[in-house]
Design a protein around this motif. Structure first.
Motif, mmCIF file in Angstrom:
data_model
loop_
_atom_site.group_PDB
_atom_site.id
_atom_site.type_symbol
_atom_site.label_atom_id
_atom_site.label_comp_id
_atom_site.label_asym_id
_atom_site.label_seq_id
_atom_site.Cartn_x
_atom_site.Cartn_y
_atom_site.Cartn_z
ATOM 1 N N GLN A 51 0.815 -1.174 -0.091
ATOM 2 C CA GLN A 51 -0.045 -0.037 -0.017
ATOM 3 C C GLN A 51 0.912 1.071 0.184
ATOM 4 O O GLN A 51 1.806 1.359 0.571
ATOM 5 N N THR A 70 -6.202 -4.324 2.966
ATOM 6 C CA THR A 70 -5.797 -3.073 3.415
ATOM 7 C C THR A 70 -6.011 -3.213 5.051
ATOM 8 O O THR A 70 -6.443 -4.200 5.459
ATOM 9 N N HIS A 101 -4.411 0.117 -1.220
ATOM 10 C CA HIS A 101 -4.472 -1.273 -0.635
ATOM 11 C C HIS A 101 -3.082 -1.966 -1.003
ATOM 12 O O HIS A 101 -2.276 -1.657 -1.954
ATOM 13 N N SER A 102 -2.703 -3.061 -0.521
ATOM 14 C CA SER A 102 -1.805 -3.911 -0.676
ATOM 15 C C SER A 102 -2.273 -5.136 -1.431
ATOM 16 O O SER A 102 -3.223 -5.718 -1.121
#
Length: 170
Positions: A51, A70, A101-102
């Motif tokens: 993120q 997230t 987000h990741s």
């Protein structure tokens, strides 16, 4: 063809997109070239794209399982989507300056890294490839993301699905 552990595997990205359209031999060859130019391995539990980062590449999941997540204010992870081979990990690269987000590997995974300029060139063409990348309904990545984020389920170790309750950190 994708070679994983000395076994030839069909291109999972092309297979996924062929749900929406059919590709000629040349188009399929181009997709094979796009995913074979640069690949990266990711260990289970490691971020593929963190993120807040920006990448000059689109990542296509070729092997393994990944997720978009997230971090919540209480420190728990909220999984927004699971990714399987053939999924674009970061279609938002053209909408966001930085990832909001990741994306993490749940299992050992391999991604193809397609340079953003090459992906933009592909998307500008009038072709079945561009049509399939955008999606069968023609919605932009932003519209699809709005649907995905409207009410994501909370999946953490205490309130998530039974299979995830005892899972360790991603």
């Amino acid at each position: 063809m994708l070679t994983v552990r000395n076994i030839d595997v069909k291109n999972p990205w092309a297979l996924k997109m062929e749900q929406f359209t059919r590709f000629s031999t040349d188009e399929r060859g181009r997709l094979d070239l796009l995913i074979s130019a640069k690949q990266r391995s990711h260990a289970a539990g490691k971020d593929i794209i963190p993120q807040g980062s920006h990448s000059n590449h689109c990542h296509v999941l070729l092997t393994g399982i990944a997720c978009r997540y997230t971090m919540l204010p209480d420190g728990e992870r909220q999984i927004m989507a699971f990714l399987v081979p053939g999924d674009l990990c970061d279609a938002e690269i053209f909408v966001l300056n930085r990832m909001d987000h990741s994306v993490a590997a749940i299992s050992a995974s391999t991604t193809a890294m397609i340079h953003a300029d090459e992906m933009k060139k592909t998307l500008r063409e009038v072709s079945p490839v561009a049509e399939a990348v955008v999606g069968h309904d023609g919605r932009s990545g932003r519209a699809a993301r709005a649907d995905r984020r409207s009410r994501p389920p909370r999946c953490d170790r205490t309130s998530g699905a039974p299979a995830l309750r005892n899972a360790g950190p991603i």
